[in-house]
Design an enzyme around this catalytic site. Structure first.
Site, mmCIF file in Angstrom:
data_model
loop_
_atom_site.group_PDB
_atom_site.id
_atom_site.type_symbol
_atom_site.label_atom_id
_atom_site.label_comp_id
_atom_site.label_asym_id
_atom_site.label_seq_id
_atom_site.Cartn_x
_atom_site.Cartn_y
_atom_site.Cartn_z
ATOM 1 N N ASP A 1 0.898 -1.106 -0.034
ATOM 2 C CA ASP A 1 0.092 -0.106 -0.099
ATOM 3 C C ASP A 1 0.999 1.266 0.134
ATOM 4 O OD1 ASP A 1 -2.297 1.532 0.664
ATOM 5 O OD2 ASP A 1 -1.377 1.679 2.562
ATOM 6 N N ASP B 1 -7.150 -1.328 3.742
ATOM 7 C CA ASP B 1 -6.133 -2.545 3.261
ATOM 8 C C ASP B 1 -6.664 -3.832 4.122
ATOM 9 O OD1 ASP B 1 -4.440 -1.037 1.855
ATOM 10 O OD2 ASP B 1 -3.318 -0.202 3.663
#
Lengths: 49, 709
Positions: B427, B608
């Site tokens: 990420d 996430d």
């Protein structure tokens, strides 16, 4: 052979004592903070007035 | 608070636990304990250094935020943790420890008696010692064998087999046969072997449980950080605090600057900017106007707004993510630990071997008693004693080494999976970058500007002000003396310095610079613009290079817009997918999984969460959202990204050591097996083989102590 009559119970008794001590210390949290116990020796005691 | 400063001895005290991850040394212990117990309302504070926790007994009047503030005063950041009483995992570790102690005690005493039998005691003496051994061994097997019997039974009921099945069968048959031998004044009783086997196996189990406990202490007990509720405007114009669970569509919430939303809604009054990073991963704040939709979990930055609730509780976007996460996590529970995979082959082999020896000797005409004795000797020799230690010993050593390096591993299976990954997905916001704006050009400001900046920034809780304050305080700047400081929501902070008007706020003209900026104005001097950027974590490039060396390709999965992702992707030389929703990240991982990759997901945000849960293995920084930390297998402390490569390297080394351990344990037994089948094995040989192979396995595991370097 007669010595064994005395020695074996003594040996077992001492072992049991150790086991009981270990159970007691686990129950009282002696093993909860092993790293902290190693460090606490370094802390100075509070200065008494 | 003053009223609480005098503690009545009869006062009823409450106990609250906090996680303080930053404690590192003996000084921290005394600073926390002494600093806290001097504060009003706090009777006593006790640090648990291993778990990085402090337990405070205090007056019930003190609330959790007050206690966190009290800890902050001693110089530590803390988070409240939920009560862990009655946690089954903790109880399990304690139970295993007790069983291990009992087995250890029994083993020592039986060995003591066995030595004289081995060295040639005969007749009445041998019978006496066998009887004594039996008296110790029987209760021990019944007590300490329970974890194995229970697990074996539940596996058999599901028509499966695991490591515990051969152990249980071996232990119970051997115990019964040894009893029979004792009754009939036989030469060999295997009580010593049985109890030793239990002791070593329990040690392995206990190590495994300790590892899980430690990581859980550090990670998963954090309280949920979503907003607990909101100020609701009632029809009669009054406001009242409503709990998050009691919010219903149609209510009007007043959201102050710096507050997190507790429900999804539409802005009906006011204009502000919202930090959506928790939900989308987008770094720049988004401006919202009347009629815009805002989601639970996002943070109001600038000015108070009124929001009409459209969805609350299980209907919010945040709850959707939680559901996605739960579904994604289910695939992970299918993973079979390496020890169990080994047992699948090993257990039938052991049983077949013992059965064949029994049948063979029966056919050879040895009589059922002797054949059974030999079969039991084969079982005892081949029983996976060192095998039970092979995996946990290696994993606990490496987990300890990683922990000292600030990397928490949740459990042993995480290490096994981490060693196998061949594709890493990162990420961006908060993972490759630090996830918070930081001023980049403060070195261009002169001393006066810096001290005025600090004085103004200190007066506000706006994220940009806090970033300025952190940076300047770290530099050691002394704040200027400023009068009549006031904050105007959505505009800036105003005050007067030596009679000159000073201000810090939003730049009047939009400055063409990527990212955010704010502007310092001192009297009529030309304004000084402070630029902010979300800085990359240190060692990011080395980490990506290190992963490549290990044959792991990296890529970026970001919820942020392409403009903000591009510079990071360019610096690291990675491909990137941008503007991804949580579901998109999940799909991306599923695609790679279908293509045969074992994906490592590294991420921090709530967005996430599903991807972290779906990844073959996952890592999150300690700054991650709760959801991220819960879902990740490994959590690492600090700003650096280096732990990602360190953890994978350590996991791969662990896997090598585990394999060596398997080979050694099985090899060692293999030498003794022909002896056992031939009927030459005595309890002495069995005991020597067992303890010898266990020691070798443990010694080999200790080589991993330096694995985190």
């Amino acid at each position: 052979m007669t010595g064994l009559v005395l020695l074996i119970p003594v040996a077992l008794g001492l072992g049991l004592l150790g086991l009981a001590g270990f159970f007691w210390s686990v129950k009282n949290g002696q093993f909860d903070d092993a790293d902290g116990a190693a460090l606490r020796i370094l802390i100075d005691d509070e200065d008494q007035p | 608070m003053n009223a609480a400063s005098i503690l009545k001895p009869s006062a009823v005290l409450m106990q609250s636990d906090f996680s303080v991850p930053a404690m590192r040394c003996a000084g921290c212990i005394s600073k926390l304990e002494r600093g806290l117990s001097q504060q009003p309302g706090i009777a006593n504070a006790r640090v648990n250094f291993t778990a990085k926790r402090v337990s405070i007994s205090h007056l019930p009047e003190l609330t959790v935020p007050q206690l966190v503030a009290a800890i902050a005063e001693t110089g530590f950041e803390a988070q409240a943790i939920t009560d862990q009483q009655g946690d089954p995992a903790v109880a399990e570790a304690h139970q295993l420890l007790k069983a291990m102690a009992v087995a250890g005690f029994a083993m020592m005493n039986i060995m003591l008696l066995s030595v004289s039998v081995w060295s040639g005691a005969t007749g009445v003496t041998r019978d006496l010692f066998h009887w004594l051994s039996a008296m110790i061994a029987l209760p021990t097997v019944i007590y300490a064998g329970q974890p194995f019997f229970r697990s074996a039974w539940s596996a058999l009921r599901k028509r499966r087999t695991n490591m515990d099945v051969p152990i249980s069968i071996g232990v119970s048959i051997t115990t019964m046969l040894s009893l029979y031998e004792t009754f009939n004044h036989g030469q060999h009783a295997y009580f010593d072997g049985v109890v030793m086997l239990l002791f070593f196996l329990l040690t392995g189990r206990w190590l495994d449980a300790v590892m899980r406990d430690r990581a859980r202490d550090g990670v998963s007990a954090l309280l949920k950080q979503t907003a607990a509720g909101a100020m609701v405007l009632r029809a009669d114009g009054k406001t009242e605090w409503v709990d998050g669970s009691a919010l219903v569509p149609g209510m009007e919430m007043i959201i102050a600057a710096g507050e997190r939303l507790a429900a999804d809604g539409i802005v009906t009054k006011g204009k502000s900017s919202f930090d959506l990073s928790l939900l989308t991963g987008e770094s720049a704040a988004q401006s919202v106007n009347m009629g815009d939709v805002v989601h639970a979990g996002t943070l109001n930055i600038d000015a108070p707004v009124t929001v009409r609730v459209t969805a609350s509780g299980p209907d919010t976007a945040i709850a959707d993510i939680a559901r996605l996460m739960e579904q994604a996590g289910q695939s992970k529970s299918v993973y079979v630990r390496i020890a169990d995979r080994a047992a699948r082959f090993y257990a039938p082999a052991v049983h077949t071997l013992a059965l064949t020896s029994f049948a063979g000797w029966m056919i050879a005409g040895a009589g059922w008693h002797e054949s059974l004795l030999i079969a039991v000797a084969v079982l005892i020799i081949t029983c996976p004693c060192a095998l039970g230690l092979a995996v946990p010993a290696a994993q606990i050593v490496v987990a300890g080494a990683l922990m000292r390096a600030g990397i928490l591993v949740k459990d042993g299976s995480a290490l096994e999976r981490l060693a196998e990954v061949d594709l890493a997905m990162f990420d961006k916001t908060g993972t490759l970058t630090r996830g918070r704006p930081e001023p980049v050009n403060l070195d261009q400001a002169d001393a006066t500007q810096k001290s005025v900046l600090l004085a103004l920034a200190r007066a506000s809780r706006h994220p940009l002000s806090e970033a300025i304050r952190r940076a300047l305080e770290a530099e050691g700047v002394v704040a200027a003396d400023i009068d009549t400081v006031r904050e105007v929501a959505g505009s800036g902070i105003y005050g007067s310095f030596n009679g000159i008007n000073v201000s810090l706020g939003r730049p009047e003209v939009e400055i063409s610079h990527e990212g955010m900026a704010s502007q310092l104005q001192i009297g009529v001097q030309p304004p000084f613009a402070v630029h902010f950027a979300d800085m990359m974590r240190p060692h990011a490039e080395e980490t990506v290079a290190g992963l490549k060396e290990m044959g792991i390709t990296s890529a970026i999965l970001s919820g942020d817009r392409a403009v903000s992702v591009a510079p990071v992707a360019r610096t690291l030389g990675l491909t990137a997918q941008t503007s991804m929703l949580p579901q998109d990240k999940l799909d991306a991982i599923a695609r790679q999984k279908a293509a045969g990759f074992k994906v490592l997901m590294v991420g921090d945000g709530l967005n996430d969460g599903p991807a972290l849960a779906a990844g073959y293995a996952s890592m999150a920084p300690a700054s991650a959202s709760d959801a991220g930390q819960q879902a990740a297998d490994v959590v690492f402390m600090g700003d650096s990204l280096a732990p990602v490569a360190i953890a994978i390297r350590a996991a791969q080394r662990t896997q090598r050591i585990v394999r060596q351990n398997f080979v050694m344990a099985i090899g060692y037994n293999a030498i003794a097996v022909p002896l056992a089948i031939g009927g030459y094995v005595t309890p002495l040989i069995a005991a020597a083989a067992m303890s010898g192979s266990s020691l070798i396995v443990v010694a080999n595991a200790l080589r991993l102590r330096s694995a985190a370097r």
